[in-house]
Design a protein around this motif. Structure first.
Motif, PDB file in Angstrom:
ATOM      1  N   UNK A  23       0.802  -1.224   0.000  1.00  0.00           N
ATOM      2  CA  UNK A  23       0.000   0.000   0.000  1.00  0.00           C
ATOM      3  C   UNK A  23       0.838   1.279   0.000  1.00  0.00           C
ATOM      4  N   UNK A  24       2.149   1.126   0.095  1.00  0.00           N
ATOM      5  CA  UNK A  24       3.022   2.296   0.079  1.00  0.00           C
ATOM      6  C   UNK A  24       3.086   3.053   1.391  1.00  0.00           C
ATOM      7  N   UNK A  25       2.885   2.334   2.501  1.00  0.00           N
ATOM      8  CA  UNK A  25       2.989   2.949   3.827  1.00  0.00           C
ATOM      9  C   UNK A  25       3.892   2.082   4.700  1.00  0.00           C
ATOM     10  N   UNK A  26       4.227   2.564   5.868  1.00  0.00           N
ATOM     11  CA  UNK A  26       5.115   1.821   6.759  1.00  0.00           C
ATOM     12  C   UNK A  26       4.357   0.746   7.543  1.00  0.00           C
ATOM     13  N   UNK A  27       5.127  -0.197   8.079  1.00  0.00           N
ATOM     14  CA  UNK A  27       4.569  -1.211   8.964  1.00  0.00           C
ATOM     15  C   UNK A  27       3.936  -0.539  10.177  1.00  0.00           C
TER      16      UNK A  27
END
Length: 64
Positions: A23-27
């Motif tokens: 999704x293009x976000x961080x963990x």
């Protein structure tokens, strides 16, 4: 706001890291959303729902 992100993620056998990358976000962002500490932006909520083949209302539930 409640959400089913953790349930959906585990159903696909994904780690938080893998979902975040997809999704293009961080963990950390995925973790915060799952824990209810962060409400995603509308574009992110839509991307998440589409990723799981759902509409936003099936993933995120507004508390009365």
């Amino acid at each position: 706001m409640r959400n089913d992100v953790r349930h959906l993620r585990l159903g696909k056998g994904l780690s938080q890291q893998a979902l975040g990358e997809a999704l293009g976000v961080s963990r950390q962002t995925i973790n915060a959303i799952e824990q209810g500490r962060y409400d995603p932006s509308l574009p992110l909520a839509i991307r998440m729902a589409r990723y799981f083949g759902k509409v936003v209302e099936e993933v995120f539930h507004v508390d009365p």
